[in-house]
Design a protein around this motif. Structure first.
Motif, PDB file in Angstrom:
ATOM      1  N   MET A 217      -8.523 -11.632 -15.575  1.00 57.66           N
ATOM      2  CA  MET A 217      -9.376 -12.735 -15.120  1.00 57.66           C
ATOM      3  C   MET A 217      -9.394 -12.851 -13.602  1.00 57.66           C
ATOM      4  O   MET A 217     -10.238 -13.552 -13.045  1.00 57.66           O
ATOM      5  CB  MET A 217      -8.874 -14.071 -15.692  1.00 57.66           C
ATOM      6  CG  MET A 217      -9.200 -14.313 -17.134  1.00 57.66           C
ATOM      7  SD  MET A 217      -8.892 -16.054 -17.522  1.00 57.66           S
ATOM      8  CE  MET A 217      -8.953 -15.977 -19.301  1.00 57.66           C
ATOM      9  N   TYR A 218      -8.453 -12.185 -12.941  1.00 58.99           N
ATOM     10  CA  TYR A 218      -8.325 -12.302 -11.487  1.00 58.99           C
ATOM     11  C   TYR A 218      -8.454 -10.928 -10.837  1.00 58.99           C
ATOM     12  O   TYR A 218      -7.464 -10.344 -10.375  1.00 58.99           O
ATOM     13  CB  TYR A 218      -6.993 -12.948 -11.113  1.00 58.99           C
ATOM     14  CG  TYR A 218      -6.969 -14.433 -11.386  1.00 58.99           C
ATOM     15  CD1 TYR A 218      -7.277 -15.353 -10.389  1.00 58.99           C
ATOM     16  CD2 TYR A 218      -6.652 -14.922 -12.645  1.00 58.99           C
ATOM     17  CE1 TYR A 218      -7.271 -16.722 -10.642  1.00 58.99           C
ATOM     18  CE2 TYR A 218      -6.644 -16.288 -12.914  1.00 58.99           C
ATOM     19  CZ  TYR A 218      -6.954 -17.174 -11.907  1.00 58.99           C
ATOM     20  OH  TYR A 218      -6.959 -18.527 -12.160  1.00 58.99           O
ATOM     21  N   PRO A 219      -9.674 -10.398 -10.780  1.00 57.93           N
ATOM     22  CA  PRO A 219      -9.862  -9.070 -10.166  1.00 57.93           C
ATOM     23  C   PRO A 219      -9.560  -9.061  -8.672  1.00 57.93           C
ATOM     24  O   PRO A 219      -9.426  -7.982  -8.087  1.00 57.93           O
ATOM     25  CB  PRO A 219     -11.346  -8.782 -10.436  1.00 57.93           C
ATOM     26  CG  PRO A 219     -11.984 -10.131 -10.604  1.00 57.93           C
ATOM     27  CD  PRO A 219     -10.939 -10.972 -11.263  1.00 57.93           C
ATOM     28  N   GLU A 220      -9.464 -10.247  -8.049  1.00 60.81           N
ATOM     29  CA  GLU A 220      -9.135 -10.290  -6.615  1.00 60.81           C
ATOM     30  C   GLU A 220      -7.681  -9.921  -6.347  1.00 60.81           C
ATOM     31  O   GLU A 220      -7.296  -9.698  -5.195  1.00 60.81           O
ATOM     32  CB  GLU A 220      -9.436 -11.670  -6.027  1.00 60.81           C
ATOM     33  CG  GLU A 220      -8.708 -12.819  -6.680  1.00 60.81           C
ATOM     34  CD  GLU A 220      -9.531 -13.511  -7.750  1.00 60.81           C
ATOM     35  OE1 GLU A 220      -9.483 -14.741  -7.835  1.00 60.81           O
ATOM     36  OE2 GLU A 220     -10.233 -12.806  -8.495  1.00 60.81           O
ATOM     37  N   LEU A 221      -6.843  -9.874  -7.406  1.00 59.66           N
ATOM     38  CA  LEU A 221      -5.458  -9.414  -7.270  1.00 59.66           C
ATOM     39  C   LEU A 221      -5.437  -7.927  -7.609  1.00 59.66           C
ATOM     40  O   LEU A 221      -5.633  -7.538  -8.755  1.00 59.66           O
ATOM     41  CB  LEU A 221      -4.540 -10.204  -8.206  1.00 59.66           C
ATOM     42  CG  LEU A 221      -4.599 -11.733  -8.090  1.00 59.66           C
ATOM     43  CD1 LEU A 221      -3.599 -12.376  -9.033  1.00 59.66           C
ATOM     44  CD2 LEU A 221      -4.358 -12.182  -6.658  1.00 59.66           C
ATOM     45  N   VAL A 222      -5.201  -7.096  -6.612  1.00 57.45           N
ATOM     46  CA  VAL A 222      -5.340  -5.645  -6.763  1.00 57.45           C
ATOM     47  C   VAL A 222      -3.961  -5.003  -6.926  1.00 57.45           C
ATOM     48  O   VAL A 222      -3.082  -5.153  -6.070  1.00 57.45           O
ATOM     49  CB  VAL A 222      -6.065  -5.039  -5.541  1.00 57.45           C
ATOM     50  CG1 VAL A 222      -6.238  -3.537  -5.714  1.00 57.45           C
ATOM     51  CG2 VAL A 222      -7.415  -5.725  -5.338  1.00 57.45           C
ATOM     52  N   PHE A 223      -3.793  -4.263  -8.043  1.00 60.21           N
ATOM     53  CA  PHE A 223      -2.513  -3.630  -8.370  1.00 60.21           C
ATOM     54  C   PHE A 223      -2.611  -2.114  -8.295  1.00 60.21           C
ATOM     55  O   PHE A 223      -3.671  -1.525  -8.549  1.00 60.21           O
ATOM     56  CB  PHE A 223      -2.087  -3.994  -9.797  1.00 60.21           C
ATOM     57  CG  PHE A 223      -1.547  -5.393  -9.965  1.00 60.21           C
ATOM     58  CD1 PHE A 223      -0.181  -5.638  -9.910  1.00 60.21           C
ATOM     59  CD2 PHE A 223      -2.408  -6.459 -10.181  1.00 60.21           C
ATOM     60  CE1 PHE A 223       0.315  -6.911 -10.071  1.00 60.21           C
ATOM     61  CE2 PHE A 223      -1.918  -7.743 -10.354  1.00 60.21           C
ATOM     62  CZ  PHE A 223      -0.556  -7.973 -10.295  1.00 60.21           C
ATOM     63  N   ASP A 224      -1.483  -1.504  -7.978  1.00 61.54           N
ATOM     64  CA  ASP A 224      -1.318  -0.082  -8.225  1.00 61.54           C
ATOM     65  C   ASP A 224      -1.199   0.093  -9.744  1.00 61.54           C
ATOM     66  O   ASP A 224      -0.402  -0.605 -10.382  1.00 61.54           O
ATOM     67  CB  ASP A 224      -0.052   0.432  -7.533  1.00 61.54           C
ATOM     68  CG  ASP A 224       0.225   1.884  -7.868  1.00 61.54           C
ATOM     69  OD1 ASP A 224       0.933   2.112  -8.871  1.00 61.54           O
ATOM     70  OD2 ASP A 224      -0.245   2.763  -7.147  1.00 61.54           O
ATOM     71  N   PRO A 225      -1.984   0.966 -10.358  1.00 59.37           N
ATOM     72  CA  PRO A 225      -1.988   1.091 -11.823  1.00 59.37           C
ATOM     73  C   PRO A 225      -0.606   1.328 -12.421  1.00 59.37           C
ATOM     74  O   PRO A 225      -0.249   0.732 -13.454  1.00 59.37           O
ATOM     75  CB  PRO A 225      -2.923   2.279 -12.086  1.00 59.37           C
ATOM     76  CG  PRO A 225      -3.830   2.306 -10.894  1.00 59.37           C
ATOM     77  CD  PRO A 225      -2.982   1.860  -9.736  1.00 59.37           C
ATOM     78  N   GLN A 226       0.194   2.192 -11.796  1.00 55.73           N
ATOM     79  CA  GLN A 226       1.513   2.484 -12.340  1.00 55.73           C
ATOM     80  C   GLN A 226       2.430   1.265 -12.245  1.00 55.73           C
ATOM     81  O   GLN A 226       3.165   0.942 -13.186  1.00 55.73           O
ATOM     82  CB  GLN A 226       2.136   3.664 -11.585  1.00 55.73           C
ATOM     83  CG  GLN A 226       3.478   4.118 -12.151  1.00 55.73           C
ATOM     84  CD  GLN A 226       3.386   4.520 -13.611  1.00 55.73           C
ATOM     85  OE1 GLN A 226       2.541   5.332 -13.991  1.00 55.73           O
ATOM     86  NE2 GLN A 226       4.253   3.946 -14.458  1.00 55.73           N
TER      87      GLN A 226
ATOM     88  N   TYR B  33       1.508  -1.804 -12.201  1.00 55.99           N
ATOM     89  CA  TYR B  33       1.031  -2.800 -13.163  1.00 55.99           C
ATOM     90  C   TYR B  33       1.557  -2.502 -14.566  1.00 55.99           C
ATOM     91  O   TYR B  33       1.999  -3.410 -15.288  1.00 55.99           O
ATOM     92  CB  TYR B  33      -0.499  -2.815 -13.149  1.00 55.99           C
ATOM     93  CG  TYR B  33      -1.108  -3.836 -14.083  1.00 55.99           C
ATOM     94  CD1 TYR B  33      -0.948  -5.202 -13.859  1.00 55.99           C
ATOM     95  CD2 TYR B  33      -1.862  -3.440 -15.189  1.00 55.99           C
ATOM     96  CE1 TYR B  33      -1.511  -6.139 -14.706  1.00 55.99           C
ATOM     97  CE2 TYR B  33      -2.430  -4.368 -16.038  1.00 55.99           C
ATOM     98  CZ  TYR B  33      -2.257  -5.723 -15.788  1.00 55.99           C
ATOM     99  OH  TYR B  33      -2.807  -6.648 -16.644  1.00 55.99           O
ATOM    100  N   GLN B  34       1.543  -1.236 -14.953  1.00 59.47           N
ATOM    101  CA  GLN B  34       2.067  -0.866 -16.277  1.00 59.47           C
ATOM    102  C   GLN B  34       3.570  -1.103 -16.358  1.00 59.47           C
ATOM    103  O   GLN B  34       4.085  -1.554 -17.399  1.00 59.47           O
ATOM    104  CB  GLN B  34       1.743   0.605 -16.569  1.00 59.47           C
ATOM    105  CG  GLN B  34       0.254   0.878 -16.777  1.00 59.47           C
ATOM    106  CD  GLN B  34      -0.339   0.072 -17.918  1.00 59.47           C
ATOM    107  OE1 GLN B  34       0.289  -0.103 -18.975  1.00 59.47           O
ATOM    108  NE2 GLN B  34      -1.555  -0.424 -17.707  1.00 59.47           N
TER     109      GLN B  34
END
Length: 384
Positions: A113-122, A124-125
């Motif tokens: 819901m919060y695409p403005e918070l940007v994560f590194d995919p790894q 985040y997993q």
């Protein structure tokens, strides 16, 4: 060319007085800009709120929680795309001065819901897999020196006990307006521990975050959600994310109005100082102005001369103040770390320019009229 040389000579003839007046203007313009920026910073969270997000809380007060099973009933309301949970945790790290925002969330449904918070995919997993993991913002990580794998102990204030979380992800902001001084961890972990030690506190939700399919129907969808729980033991109040954030700003509205008022008082004070300086200057030079008239220079020339001197000093002080404002804002932001951004906007720069021009114009009015009207004989008799 003659007129410009005359203005420059007269404006800085009394160097100490001119320097102090310019310095006063610089301080006033910088202070005005910083105070206005502070007010804008308070509203920054409201301005970045999404139109597609609603927030539902207890209708009585945010202090009273809602049952977790409300989530499924909210999801069934027409127009609702997704629902997730967010609880304010309020833990203490080190001491009260080390405060930062912490939230227990349903991570799998919250962050989409919060695409403005940007994560590194790894990362985040890794965060999703670790039930005791935490995701923190870049600003928070830099402020406290947190790194991936660090343990963050929190002393519970709302939720009793000592809680320890492992940093599994450090998120970035999509832009400078995004808040990155927050910590998120799993609501499920908090609920599991509460079931074991404080069952009555488990399965309780402070706020439900709701994503809707049509922002134009936000009011209708919010009303439908509240009707769903009308006359229940825990009625809801659903509002847009902007309105929810604005309710917190409104608690400090009186303080913000005072800050805005002080910013204008600063300009009024420096206006009085500049006006007094110009009046003193004009009074000391009445004989000179009378001489100019005797040589054939009319009252308009004398008035323009005084006006130009006043504007030169005002624009010099205002220009230096405007140039120094962003540097001062950076220093203030380093101290006020709770603000996601502390940026001087173009509107504030425009207000500073208008304030400097107003000081120059108003400070010159009375000396202009008096000097233009003085008779040659009276002026030549005057001793400054």
């Amino acid at each position: 060319m003659f007129f410009l040389k005359l203005v420059l000579r007269n404006a800085f003839r009394a160097r100490l007085r001119a320097a102090l007046t310019v310095l006063g203007l610089v301080i006033a313009v910088v202070a005005f800009g910083l105070l206005q920026t502070l007010v804008h910073a308070w509203y920054a969270g409201v301005e970045t709120a999404s139109e597609r997000r609603l927030i539902a809380r207890n209708a009585i007060s945010l202090v009273f929680p809602l049952p977790a099973y409300y989530r499924e009933r909210i999801r069934a309301v027409e127009g609702v795309k997704a629902v997730t949970i967010q609880n304010w945790f309020g833990g203490q790290y080190r001491d009260e001065r080390s405060f930062f925002a912490q939230f227990a969330v349903e991570a799998a449904s919250f962050f989409p819901m919060y695409p403005e918070l940007v994560f590194d995919p790894q990362q985040y997993q890794d965060f999703l897999r670790d039930r005791s993991g935490a995701a923190i913002g870049r600003q928070l990580a830099e402020e406290f020196g947190f790194k991936l794998g660090d343990r963050i102990p929190l002393k519970g204030t709302i939720y009793p006990g000592t809680w320890e979380f492992t940093v599994r992800a450090i998120y970035e902001g999509r832009d400078e307006a995004t808040i990155t001084r927050q910590m998120f961890f799993h609501w499920e972990l908090v609920t599991e521990r509460l079931k074991q030690r404080f069952p009555r506190l488990a399965e309780r939700v402070a706020t439900f975050l709701i994503e809707i399919d049509d922002p134009g129907r936000a009011a209708d969808i919010a009303l439908a959600i509240d009707r769903e729980f009308a006359n229940s033991l825990a009625e809801t109040l659903t509002e847009t994310e902007a309105a929810f954030r604005m309710s917190f700003v409104a608690m400090l509205e009186s303080i913000l109005l005072i800050i805005q008022g002080v910013s204008y008082v600063v300009i009024v004070i420096i206006l009085a100082v500049a006006a007094n300086t110009m009046a003193m200057t004009a009074r000391e030079r009445l004989a000179e102005y009378a001489t100019l008239k005797a040589l054939g220079f009319g009252p308009p020339f004398v008035a323009r001369l005084i006006f130009a001197e006043s504007m030169l000093v005002a624009l010099l002080g205002g220009g230096l103040g405007i140039a120094l404002t962003p540097w001062a804002a950076q220093g203030v932001h380093a101290l006020l770390t709770n603000f996601p951004r502390f940026v001087v906007t173009p509107e504030i720069y425009a207000q500073q320019v208008i304030a400097a021009l107003a000081v120059g114009v108003l400070a010159a009015l009375v000396p202009m009229v008096r000097s233009a009207r003085v008779r040659i004989v009276d002026g030549l008799r005057h001793v400054g």
